[in-house]
Motif scaffolding. Sequence first.
Motif, PDB file in Angstrom:
ATOM      1  N   GLU A  29      86.243 -32.199  50.852  1.00  0.00           N
ATOM      2  CA  GLU A  29      86.419 -32.119  52.301  1.00  0.00           C
ATOM      3  C   GLU A  29      85.457 -31.096  52.906  1.00  0.00           C
ATOM      4  O   GLU A  29      84.895 -31.323  53.984  1.00  0.00           O
ATOM      5  N   LEU A  30      85.241 -30.004  52.206  1.00  0.00           N
ATOM      6  CA  LEU A  30      84.325 -28.967  52.685  1.00  0.00           C
ATOM      7  C   LEU A  30      82.889 -29.479  52.726  1.00  0.00           C
ATOM      8  O   LEU A  30      82.169 -29.264  53.704  1.00  0.00           O
ATOM      9  N   PHE A  31      82.469 -30.191  51.690  1.00  0.00           N
ATOM     10  CA  PHE A  31      81.101 -30.707  51.665  1.00  0.00           C
ATOM     11  C   PHE A  31      80.904 -31.778  52.736  1.00  0.00           C
ATOM     12  O   PHE A  31      79.853 -31.833  53.387  1.00  0.00           O
ATOM     13  N   LEU A  32      81.910 -32.622  52.940  1.00  0.00           N
ATOM     14  CA  LEU A  32      81.827 -33.633  53.999  1.00  0.00           C
ATOM     15  C   LEU A  32      81.726 -32.975  55.371  1.00  0.00           C
ATOM     16  O   LEU A  32      81.007 -33.454  56.254  1.00  0.00           O
ATOM     17  N   PHE A  33      82.446 -31.870  55.542  1.00  0.00           N
ATOM     18  CA  PHE A  33      82.359 -31.127  56.803  1.00  0.00           C
ATOM     19  C   PHE A  33      80.939 -30.604  57.011  1.00  0.00           C
ATOM     20  O   PHE A  33      80.396 -30.681  58.122  1.00  0.00           O
ATOM     21  N   LEU A  34      80.334 -30.081  55.947  1.00  0.00           N
ATOM     22  CA  LEU A  34      78.952 -29.598  56.040  1.00  0.00           C
ATOM     23  C   LEU A  34      78.010 -30.734  56.431  1.00  0.00           C
ATOM     24  O   LEU A  34      77.108 -30.550  57.253  1.00  0.00           O
ATOM     25  N   MET A  35      78.222 -31.906  55.848  1.00  0.00           N
ATOM     26  CA  MET A  35      77.406 -33.076  56.195  1.00  0.00           C
ATOM     27  C   MET A  35      77.502 -33.382  57.678  1.00  0.00           C
ATOM     28  O   MET A  35      76.489 -33.584  58.359  1.00  0.00           O
ATOM     29  N   ARG A  36      78.737 -33.416  58.183  1.00  0.00           N
ATOM     30  CA  ARG A  36      78.944 -33.737  59.605  1.00  0.00           C
ATOM     31  C   ARG A  36      78.277 -32.700  60.504  1.00  0.00           C
ATOM     32  O   ARG A  36      77.662 -33.049  61.520  1.00  0.00           O
ATOM     33  N   GLU A  37      78.420 -31.429  60.144  1.00  0.00           N
ATOM     34  CA  GLU A  37      77.850 -30.365  60.964  1.00  0.00           C
ATOM     35  C   GLU A  37      76.325 -30.429  60.982  1.00  0.00           C
ATOM     36  O   GLU A  37      75.702 -30.261  62.039  1.00  0.00           O
ATOM     37  N   LYS A  38      75.720 -30.666  59.829  1.00  0.00           N
ATOM     38  CA  LYS A  38      74.261 -30.752  59.757  1.00  0.00           C
ATOM     39  C   LYS A  38      73.750 -31.963  60.532  1.00  0.00           C
ATOM     40  O   LYS A  38      72.733 -31.893  61.234  1.00  0.00           O
ATOM     41  N   ILE A  39      74.459 -33.077  60.427  1.00  0.00           N
ATOM     42  CA  ILE A  39      74.070 -34.281  61.161  1.00  0.00           C
ATOM     43  C   ILE A  39      74.252 -34.077  62.659  1.00  0.00           C
ATOM     44  O   ILE A  39      73.416 -34.496  63.465  1.00  0.00           O
ATOM     45  N   LYS A  40      75.335 -33.403  63.039  1.00  0.00           N
ATOM     46  CA  LYS A  40      75.580 -33.129  64.456  1.00  0.00           C
ATOM     47  C   LYS A  40      74.464 -32.260  65.040  1.00  0.00           C
ATOM     48  O   LYS A  40      73.975 -32.515  66.146  1.00  0.00           O
ATOM     49  N   ASP A  41      74.051 -31.247  64.290  1.00  0.00           N
ATOM     50  CA  ASP A  41      72.949 -30.382  64.738  1.00  0.00           C
ATOM     51  C   ASP A  41      71.672 -31.191  64.944  1.00  0.00           C
ATOM     52  O   ASP A  41      70.953 -31.009  65.932  1.00  0.00           O
ATOM     53  N   LEU A  42      71.396 -32.082  63.992  1.00  0.00           N
ATOM     54  CA  LEU A  42      70.188 -32.908  64.091  1.00  0.00           C
ATOM     55  C   LEU A  42      70.277 -33.864  65.273  1.00  0.00           C
ATOM     56  O   LEU A  42      69.299 -34.046  66.011  1.00  0.00           O
ATOM     57  N   GLU A  43      71.434 -34.466  65.482  1.00  0.00           N
ATOM     58  CA  GLU A  43      71.618 -35.397  66.599  1.00  0.00           C
ATOM     59  C   GLU A  43      71.371 -34.709  67.939  1.00  0.00           C
ATOM     60  O   GLU A  43      70.708 -35.271  68.823  1.00  0.00           O
ATOM     61  N   LEU A  44      71.898 -33.500  68.090  1.00  0.00           N
ATOM     62  CA  LEU A  44      71.701 -32.753  69.336  1.00  0.00           C
ATOM     63  C   LEU A  44      70.228 -32.442  69.558  1.00  0.00           C
ATOM     64  O   LEU A  44      69.710 -32.561  70.674  1.00  0.00           O
ATOM     65  N   LYS A  45      69.546 -32.064  68.491  1.00  0.00           N
ATOM     66  CA  LYS A  45      68.125 -31.735  68.585  1.00  0.00           C
ATOM     67  C   LYS A  45      67.305 -32.972  68.963  1.00  0.00           C
ATOM     68  O   LYS A  45      66.434 -32.917  69.831  1.00  0.00           O
ATOM     69  N   LEU A  46      67.608 -34.098  68.326  1.00  0.00           N
ATOM     70  CA  LEU A  46      66.855 -35.326  68.589  1.00  0.00           C
ATOM     71  C   LEU A  46      67.123 -35.860  69.989  1.00  0.00           C
ATOM     72  O   LEU A  46      66.206 -36.309  70.681  1.00  0.00           O
ATOM     73  N   SER A  47      68.383 -35.805  70.426  1.00  0.00           N
ATOM     74  CA  SER A  47      68.715 -36.256  71.780  1.00  0.00           C
ATOM     75  C   SER A  47      68.010 -35.403  72.819  1.00  0.00           C
ATOM     76  O   SER A  47      67.521 -35.908  73.834  1.00  0.00           O
ATOM     77  N   SER A  48      67.939 -34.101  72.562  1.00  0.00           N
ATOM     78  CA  SER A  48      67.263 -33.182  73.479  1.00  0.00           C
ATOM     79  C   SER A  48      65.783 -33.528  73.594  1.00  0.00           C
ATOM     80  O   SER A  48      65.217 -33.538  74.691  1.00  0.00           O
ATOM     81  N   ILE A  49      65.160 -33.833  72.459  1.00  0.00           N
ATOM     82  CA  ILE A  49      63.737 -34.189  72.456  1.00  0.00           C
ATOM     83  C   ILE A  49      63.499 -35.454  73.274  1.00  0.00           C
ATOM     84  O   ILE A  49      62.614 -35.512  74.129  1.00  0.00           O
ATOM     85  N   LEU A  50      64.303 -36.477  73.022  1.00  0.00           N
ATOM     86  CA  LEU A  50      64.099 -37.760  73.691  1.00  0.00           C
ATOM     87  C   LEU A  50      64.388 -37.677  75.186  1.00  0.00           C
ATOM     88  O   LEU A  50      63.815 -38.422  75.974  1.00  0.00           O
ATOM     89  N   ASN A  51      65.279 -36.779  75.575  1.00  0.00           N
ATOM     90  CA  ASN A  51      65.576 -36.603  77.002  1.00  0.00           C
ATOM     91  C   ASN A  51      64.537 -35.737  77.702  1.00  0.00           C
ATOM     92  O   ASN A  51      64.318 -35.864  78.904  1.00  0.00           O
ATOM     93  N   ARG A  52      63.898 -34.853  76.944  1.00  0.00           N
ATOM     94  CA  ARG A  52      62.959 -33.888  77.530  1.00  0.00           C
ATOM     95  C   ARG A  52      61.541 -34.441  77.646  1.00  0.00           C
ATOM     96  O   ARG A  52      60.841 -34.170  78.621  1.00  0.00           O
TER      97      ARG A  52
END
Length: 208
Positions: free
Chosen positions: A59-82
Amino acid sequence: MEVVNISRRSGYQSKKRIIDAAIKVFSQYGYSGATMRMIAKEAEISVGGVYLYFRNKEELFLFLMREKIKDLELKLSSILNRVRSSKEALKEYVKSVIAHATENRELILIHTRELGFTFGMEIKKEFFEKQKKLLKGVIEKGVQLDEFKEYNSEEAAKLIMHIIRGYVLSVVEDPENLIDPDECVKIIFNGLLKVKGDSSPSLCSRSE
């Protein structure tokens, strides 16, 4: 009310310490070598305290996966919007994914070598679908702006995603023989950028 706020702040800090410790322990010992006790020791929290937030190591490793993916998604969305230009947006998108893979190389390596392809599959599928939709929008905008050739945007988006995923695996598995990120972008663009007088069909061209 102040007591509640302090409690919440303390809970957030404890969880962050666990997450930071887990990244360090997993990176150093791998998934199979890491234990919840080791993570608790690194976080300077009791083992029981770790189990308050996570039931087990998976469960801890899956949480890390979600958090890392969430960080990447925010970064990519910001780039495409900017970025206004579709060409520049796609270039920054590819480079950001590669940079993210480089920064998180150890965790990705653990995932691919120890846990296997199917681990966290639902998380990966959801991420893939979101990114395919984002890339599809970038490609369609590029066609409208006359920057890109006219493609089947969904198939082109999937192809780009697969190219990037292959590059990410190269970052993890064979970092000594990487193609330069700029060259990776050029390879993708050679099939996307519109050339004057070019009317040749493409692999992802729209069906009649």
